[in-house]
Write an enzyme that holds these catalytic residues in place. Structure first.
Site, PDB file in Angstrom:
ATOM      1  N   GLY A  13     -26.881 -18.413 -32.805  1.00  0.00           N
ATOM      2  CA  GLY A  13     -27.099 -19.313 -31.678  1.00  0.00           C
ATOM      3  C   GLY A  13     -27.251 -20.779 -32.026  1.00  0.00           C
ATOM      4  O   GLY A  13     -27.885 -21.526 -31.284  1.00  0.00           O
ATOM      5  N   HIS A 103     -14.157 -22.200 -30.598  1.00  0.00           N
ATOM      6  CA  HIS A 103     -13.508 -21.460 -31.683  1.00  0.00           C
ATOM      7  C   HIS A 103     -13.510 -22.343 -32.936  1.00  0.00           C
ATOM      8  O   HIS A 103     -13.186 -23.534 -32.849  1.00  0.00           O
ATOM      9  CB  HIS A 103     -12.064 -21.119 -31.280  1.00  0.00           C
ATOM     10  CG  HIS A 103     -11.358 -20.291 -32.299  1.00  0.00           C
ATOM     11  ND1 HIS A 103     -11.575 -18.929 -32.425  1.00  0.00           N
ATOM     12  CD2 HIS A 103     -10.471 -20.624 -33.270  1.00  0.00           C
ATOM     13  CE1 HIS A 103     -10.831 -18.468 -33.421  1.00  0.00           C
ATOM     14  NE2 HIS A 103     -10.157 -19.476 -33.949  1.00  0.00           N
TER      15      HIS A 103
HETATM   16  C1  GRF Z   1     -19.268 -20.556 -34.313  1.00  0.00           C
HETATM   17  O1  GRF Z   1     -18.574 -20.881 -35.480  1.00  0.00           O
HETATM   18  C2  GRF Z   1     -18.320 -20.470 -33.132  1.00  0.00           C
HETATM   19  O2  GRF Z   1     -17.246 -21.332 -33.215  1.00  0.00           O
HETATM   20  C3  GRF Z   1     -17.825 -19.058 -33.257  1.00  0.00           C
HETATM   21  O3  GRF Z   1     -18.930 -18.318 -33.690  1.00  0.00           O
HETATM   22  C4  GRF Z   1     -19.843 -19.157 -34.390  1.00  0.00           C
HETATM   23  C5  GRF Z   1     -21.149 -19.037 -33.663  1.00  0.00           C
HETATM   24  O4  GRF Z   1     -22.188 -19.654 -34.347  1.00  0.00           O
HETATM   25  N1  GRF Z   1     -17.184 -18.656 -32.032  1.00  0.00           N
HETATM   26  P1  GRF Z   1     -23.607 -19.808 -33.659  1.00  0.00           P
HETATM   27  O5  GRF Z   1     -24.069 -18.429 -33.240  1.00  0.00           O
HETATM   28  O6  GRF Z   1     -23.455 -20.727 -32.473  1.00  0.00           O
HETATM   29  O7  GRF Z   1     -24.503 -20.382 -34.710  1.00  0.00           O
END
Ligand code: GRF
Length: 201
Positions: A13, A103
């Site tokens: 998160g 992404h």
């Molecule tokens: C991020 O790299 C996002 O782009 C991908 O998953 C990861 C999530 O990271 N879809 P977090 O849970 O927000 O730290």
């Protein structure tokens, strides 16, 4: 009017945290709900510490499990921030044009089914690409295919490993996603924003 934002997250998160940090009282948007497919997601702990209600899906493929809490929270926008499962078609129908995903690569390259987490960065390194970055796009029925709203670039360095590259991309994600949500709040719906100019070392 404040835009009411629901965030779906499966993992730690950190993008949710970036949103919570930016969307302080007085901001044109605020996070009103966190949805997750994993009871143990760090995103839920974060949400709770900010007083944001959370909902865990028993079955994330059932649209009602999304639509009931989204309706209750009167969500205007759904942000997928590290949400790893497919959003059910019934939810996409109801919120078409109002669901965005972040992404960790420059779509349309390095996207699609199975392209998430470390695998994305491994594929970028294996391809020999000189740059990577983050993309925020509208979500439709196909993984990573919807209209691109914003991109931010980072260089790929000669001695990069997947973790180093992931960390560099994550830094720009934390600026890009709040910027897209703020722009959406000001416009009343998600809109494309110009690419920020990153300074390459
Ligand atoms: C991020 O790299 C996002 O782009 C991908 O998953 C990861 C999530 O990271 N879809 P977090 O849970 O927000 O730290």
């Amino acid at each position: 009017m404040t835009m009411r934002v629901a965030v779906a997250a499966s993992g730690r998160g950190s993008n949710l945290e970036a949103l919570l940090r930016t969307l302080r009282p007085g901001a044109p948007a605020r996070v009103v709900l966190v949805l997750s497919d994993r009871a143990g997601a760090g995103a839920r702990t974060l949400a709770r510490s900010h007083g944001v209600p959370t909902q865990v899906f028993a079955d994330p493929a059932r649209p009602e499990e999304w639509l009931a809490p989204l309706d209750r929270a009167q969500a205007d926008l759904v942000v997928l921030a590290g949400y790893l499962k497919l959003v059910p078609a019934g939810v996409i129908d109801r919120y078409r044009g109002r669901i965005v995903n972040i992404h960790p690569a420059l779509l349309p390259a390095f996207g699609g089914r199975g392209m998430y987490g470390r695998r994305v960065h491994e594929a970028v390194l294996a391809s020999g690409a000189r740059e990577s970055g983050a993309t925020v796009h509208l979500v439709d029925e196909v993984y990573d295919r919807g209209e691109v709203l914003a991109r931010a670039r980072v260089p790929v360095l000669a001695d990069d490993d997947p973790d180093g590259l992931a960390a560099r991309v994550l830094e720009v994600e934390h600026r890009l996603l709040p910027a897209v949500v703020l722009a959406a709040a000001r416009a009343g719906r998600p809109v494309p924003i110009p690419e920020p100019v990153e300074s390459h070392p």
